[in-house]
Each structure stands twice: as C-alpha cells, then as structure tokens.
Motif scaffolding. Structure first.
Motif, PDB file in Angstrom:
ATOM      1  N   ASP A  17      -1.160 -23.377  47.783  1.00 17.09           N
ATOM      2  CA  ASP A  17      -0.145 -22.706  46.982  1.00 17.09           C
ATOM      3  C   ASP A  17       0.092 -21.283  47.476  1.00 17.09           C
ATOM      4  O   ASP A  17       1.240 -20.816  47.554  1.00 17.09           O
ATOM      5  CB  ASP A  17      -0.584 -22.700  45.520  1.00 17.09           C
ATOM      6  N   ARG A  18      -0.982 -20.584  47.810  1.00 15.29           N
ATOM      7  CA  ARG A  18      -0.826 -19.228  48.342  1.00 15.29           C
ATOM      8  C   ARG A  18      -0.104 -19.248  49.676  1.00 15.29           C
ATOM      9  O   ARG A  18       0.704 -18.364  49.981  1.00 15.29           O
ATOM     10  CB  ARG A  18      -2.201 -18.573  48.497  1.00 15.29           C
ATOM     11  N   SER A  32      -0.098 -24.636  39.549  1.00 21.95           N
ATOM     12  CA  SER A  32       1.139 -24.393  40.283  1.00 21.95           C
ATOM     13  C   SER A  32       2.152 -25.464  39.924  1.00 21.95           C
ATOM     14  O   SER A  32       1.780 -26.614  39.648  1.00 21.95           O
ATOM     15  CB  SER A  32       0.874 -24.411  41.793  1.00 21.95           C
ATOM     16  N   TRP A  46      -8.277 -16.852  43.679  1.00 23.68           N
ATOM     17  CA  TRP A  46      -6.933 -17.079  43.141  1.00 23.68           C
ATOM     18  C   TRP A  46      -6.874 -18.167  42.070  1.00 23.68           C
ATOM     19  O   TRP A  46      -5.809 -18.425  41.530  1.00 23.68           O
ATOM     20  CB  TRP A  46      -5.980 -17.471  44.271  1.00 23.68           C
ATOM     21  N   GLU A  61       3.497 -19.603  48.908  1.00 22.06           N
ATOM     22  CA  GLU A  61       4.052 -18.335  48.433  1.00 22.06           C
ATOM     23  C   GLU A  61       4.334 -17.394  49.604  1.00 22.06           C
ATOM     24  O   GLU A  61       5.294 -16.603  49.569  1.00 22.06           O
ATOM     25  CB  GLU A  61       3.089 -17.668  47.462  1.00 22.06           C
ATOM     26  N   ALA A  62       3.485 -17.471  50.618  1.00 19.95           N
ATOM     27  CA  ALA A  62       3.667 -16.644  51.809  1.00 19.95           C
ATOM     28  C   ALA A  62       4.695 -17.236  52.765  1.00 19.95           C
ATOM     29  O   ALA A  62       4.838 -16.750  53.894  1.00 19.95           O
ATOM     30  CB  ALA A  62       2.333 -16.457  52.522  1.00 19.95           C
ATOM     31  N   ALA A  77     -10.839 -19.504  47.996  1.00 21.99           N
ATOM     32  CA  ALA A  77      -9.541 -19.535  47.317  1.00 21.99           C
ATOM     33  C   ALA A  77      -9.722 -19.795  45.823  1.00 21.99           C
ATOM     34  O   ALA A  77      -9.039 -19.188  44.992  1.00 21.99           O
ATOM     35  CB  ALA A  77      -8.647 -20.603  47.946  1.00 21.99           C
TER      36      ALA A  77
END
Length: 568
Positions: free
Chosen positions: A347-348, A99, A280, A351-352, A276
């Motif tokens: 990181d997810r 990321s 991902w 993003e959310a 995770a």
C-alpha cells in the motif's frame, strides 16, 4: 470498487491459488497423505464422536465431513474443504489490510494462503488445523472488539472453522484470540473471559470425551524433542520458524524449499513485512494485539527446540500441555502479521506511485515457493480405494455378529502401492463401520511414542507375535482380522476362517467371539456437549444484523475502522 467486490476478488484469488496448489488432487478420488484421511461413504459411529476411548483428535472434524458426505460424495467434500482453506485464507487476510486499494489486499491474501506453513501442514495432511488457520485473521478482528455490542456472537462465528478443525485448531486460535483480547480495548478482563468462554464452549465436542476417557489424558514428556520445530532453511530452527517453516517432519518439507537463494529472498520479504507492519500498520484497533499474539506464538513454537526441559516439566504437571509439543503450528499468528505487513508495504508503494511494486508483492510468495503448485509438485494426487476394500467392508459391516476388527501388520501408518507409496494414517478405522483396533504408536526417527488406545496396548503382545492365536483374539473380542496383502503371509493361527482375499487385503473371521467391556465414553455427556454447542452456534448465527453474504463476519457496521481510510 465496493467492499463486497474487494471480498469477492480476494475470494476468487484464493480459489485460483487453491486450484493451482491442489492440481492432480482435484481429479476423482481421494488425496491421502499422513493425517489426511477421507473415505468413501463415511458413517456416524462411536469413533466419529470420540466415544471409543481413544484420544478424540478427530472430533468434530470427522462428524463435519460425514454430515457433508450425506449430501455430496465424500471425495468432492474433501476437495471443497481444501479449496475452502485457500479461499478463506486469502479473503480473511485481505480484509485486515487497512487500505481501500485492491492490490495491497491481494498481496496480503496471497502471502497468507501461499507460504511454507500452509505447504508443510498440507503435506502433513492437517487440513483441520488449516481450517482454523484460514479464519484466524477474522478471529483477530473479532477478538479486538469482543466487548462491543454483538461482539460475542461475532467472535463465535469467526471461531467456527477452528471449532470444526478440533483441538489443535482451536488451541492455536484460542491463544491468538486471548492475546488480542487482553491487549486491546478498555474492558480487557471481560473481553478475555468472553474469549475463554467461547473457546471452551466450542471445544466441548472433543473436550468432554477427552476428559471422560477411562485411560485419562496421555502425556509423554519424552516425545517433546521428537515433535519440536526443526530447521528447514539455512537460518537454523528459529530462522526457519520466522520464515513460517520449521515443521518437525522432514518428509513434509516442499521440494526445493530452503535453498539459500530463495530462502534469503523470503527472509528479506519477511523482514520488510515486519518493519512495515510496525511502522505503518498501527491504524486498526487490533494491530498491537496481533503483534502480541505473534510473539506469544513464536515463543511457544520455539519452546520445544530451545527449552525442551521446560515443556517436559509442563507436561509432567498436566498432560494437557502435550498439545504444545508440535510447536511449528503456533507460528500461525505470525503469518497473520507478516501477511498484513506485506499488504501494508504494498500500500505504501502504491501511495508512492510504484504500482509495479504492489503488483509484484502479490506474486512474490508464489515465485519463492513454486513447488506448492500442482499438488505440491505431484506429491498430492487423488487415488481410488481398491475394489477389495469395498468387498471387505461389505462382508464386515453386514455381519450381524458382534466383535471388533484387528488390522495387521501392527503399525499406524501405511504406504500402499495404490497410493503411490505415500505414507498415510491407516484409513480402515474410518472406512469400516465397526470398532477397528490399530497400533496407534508413532515412530519418529527410530523413537516410539507410546500407544494411547487401551485396546491397542492390551493387544500389542498378541498382534506382534507374527501369527496371533485366534483363541486369544476371540477372548479379546476380535471378530475379524484384516491383513494388508502386500505384506506377505501374516495370518492368525488356529480357528480363523479366510473369508476374502484380494490383491490388497485378506480378511479372516473368528467365530464365537466373547463380549469384551471396552473403555467407552458414556454417550449422555457427549450428546449434551453437542447439544450445547449447537445452541451456541444457532445463537451466534441468528444474531441481529447478521448477513447471509458474510456469515462469518456478520454486519459490516461492526468491523474495524480500517475501511474508513481514504485513498489519496
């Protein structure tokens, strides 16, 4: 924000974590805890290079410290090395997160630099192992691309911290690198051979004296149970290993660690991180290899606890497998996966558009293990060696007569009052510049792991007599007997002259010492080993495209494609 800026922020975060963790240990003086032994004004001796016939576990880390201490005071060297562990751990783990966002990278860096593994190994004094651990994420990335142009040089550079750490650090790192190389890319066989070659070459400083010691490789299969991983959480031994704990020495578990509430929260964090990572974290080329390394490491870590007869049989076949006894150290690659998983999960969340979750992820490891702070809740404090030690060294080192030094009482670990009673491996072999014989047997839970130093084996009946005869010591080549004054009236009997007495040490001299042929390792092969390693290191550093700002990673062009990802 540029890539170099992200590296800098991760490094500064690691520095902050190191300052917080060391606390009172940063005061003038030395932190002495179990295997962590630093001394003022160290000198290059036969012991430094493993030529005295003992098992060279301290090679080449002692030589590294001695070289640095020629430029910077030795207590400052210790602080710089310990801080470097946190800086490298944070920076290396952060660099693996696929990321461009800063917070997910910092979450991974904090998780990797501040966890039960780091805390327990720091309290155990295994700074050399932690050097290799700190650079392990870089090794993972380099091993996945070792078959590319310049990959061998890049791998050697990332292996340098583990090479400084010595046999344990290189063993853990080598197993990890090999697992990654054999499960990544197309030319897996060639990549595996390159990893093996790099690890073996960098191991020569300790591998050669270890192989040439006259007594051979020690290997006591009966000690497997003593050093096997143990439960330090409510989730048993395997659960404790999954949470990166499980050290064999209960005295080195941080205060308060393993409480049901915090252990449960930490277990939840680890499970989320692993999910995770698997769901991902598949973008980087090394993701599968790192997962394999984590599984292999976990199996090795659990071996002594759940299948001790298997490990005992392996040691019986070849004593070198004894390096697997201290199982917990092999969860290091699992720590890499967990740290990257925390970063990917953060990181997810970013993003959310849940930035608060990403920010919280950077604080969770510290919140769940607060007793690593301030010198592990005051356990790691800097102390000064007493003046009596300096006087004793002056007397002994300036004596032109031949002869060795015997230390009484006959034990390997000491609990000095001036070190606040903290247990530490006897510093005198490094403090004095002569050959020093101590009892190197280790007692764990009332069980004794046999001695490995042939001189100590021979001298045990004499040293344990309570008042060792000076004549017998003279025949064994002992010129001085140093006694901890705190232990009482132990002294050699017969013609031994007291030459110094202080509140901490009493020194006796024995005249007319006979020359004794020791179990020495020849100097020529050892010098050749160091020469070969020096050439390999120079070859790796002088590679085309190497930058001074990233000496371990080399050119950023050769790194993982993880940095090509665009932020939505």
């Amino acid at each position: 924000m540029g890539e170099r800026t992200r590296h800098l922020v991760a490094a500064l975060t690691g520095l902050g974590l190191g300052l917080a963790a060391l606390g009172p240990g940063l005061a003038p003086g030395f932190v002495l805890s179990y295997d962590m032994v630093f001394v003022p004004d160290p000198a290059f001796t036969d012991l430094t290079f493993g030529m005295t016939g003992i098992v060279p576990r301290h090679v080449p880390s002692d030589a590294f410290v001695t070289a640095l201490a020629a430029v910077v005071p030795a207590d400052i060297v210790q602080k710089l090395v310990l801080l470097a562990v946190f800086v490298m751990a944070s920076t290396s783990a952060a660099s693996l997160v696929p990321s461009r966002r800063l917070l997910p990278r910092l979450a991974a860096g904090v998780c990797y630099a501040w966890n039960p593994f780091v805390a327990e190994r720091l309290l155990l004094g295994q700074w050399a192992l932690l050097l290799g651990y700190a650079a392990l994420p870089w090794v993972v990335a380099a091993a996945a691309r070792v078959d590319e142009p310049g990959g061998g040089r890049r791998l050697v550079r990332t292996l340098l911290p583990a090479a400084v750490g010595g046999f344990a650090a290189l063993t853990v790192t080598g197993i990890t690198a090999l697992a990654v190389a054999l499960t990544t890319g197309r030319a897996r066989g060639r990549a595996g051979l390159q990893v093996v070659a790099a690890v073996v070459l960098l191991s020569l400083p300790w591998l050669v004296p270890g192989a040439l010691r006259p007594a051979g490789l020690p290997g006591d299969g009966a000690a497997v149970d003593l050093f096997a991983s143990r439960a330090d959480t409510p989730f048993g031994t395997l659960g404790s290993l999954l949470l990166l704990g499980g050290v064999w020495n209960g005295e080195t578990v941080p205060r308060g660690y393993g409480a049901p509430v915090t252990a449960t929260v930490w277990l939840l964090v680890v499970v989320i991180a692993l999910i995770a990572y698997w769901k991902w974290g598949r973008q980087p080329v090394w993701w599968r290899g790192a997962a394999v390394a984590a599984v292999v490491g976990f199996v090795i870590a659990a071996l002594g606890a759940v299948a001790a007869p298997v490990l005992e049989a392996l040691i019986g076949l070849w004593p070198g497998f004894a390096v697997l006894r201290d199982g917990q150290q092999y969860v290091a690659p699992l720590a890499v996966v967990i740290a990257v998983g925390v970063g990917v999960a953060a990181d997810r969340a970013a993003e959310a558009r849940w930035p608060g979750v990403a920010a919280a992820a950077t604080a969770v490891p510290v919140f769940l293990l607060p007793t690593l702070a301030w010198g592990a809740a005051g356990e790691l404090r800097a102390v000064q060696y007493p003046d009596g030690w300096a006087r004793a060294r002056q007397i002994i080192d300036r004596d032109p007569e031949q002869g060795d030094v015997l230390v009484l009482p006959w034990a390997s670990y000491r609990s000095y009052a001036w070190n606040h009673g903290r247990r530490v491996l006897d510093p005198l072999p490094r403090y004095l510049h002569r050959r020093v014989i101590v009892d190197d047997a280790v007692i764990v839970d009332g069980t004794t792991v046999p001695q490995e130093d042939p001189r100590a084996v021979r001298l045990t009946p004499i040293a344990k007599s309570g008042a060792p005869p000076a004549a017998a010591l003279r025949d064994e080549g002992i010129r001085y007997v140093v006694v901890d004054a705190e232990t009482g009236a132990i002294r050699p009997s017969g013609a031994a002259v007291e030459v110094m007495r202080s509140a901490d040490l009493v020194v006796y001299r024995i005249d007319g010492v006979a020359e004794v042929a020791g179990e020495r390792v020849p100097a020529a092969p050892v010098a050749a080993a160091w020469g070969i390693v020096s050439l390999v290191v120079i070859w790796s550093i002088l590679a085309p495209g190497t930058t001074l700002s990233l000496p371990l990673l080399g050119s950023t062009k050769a790194r993982s494609p993880q940095h090509r990802r665009r932020t939505p």
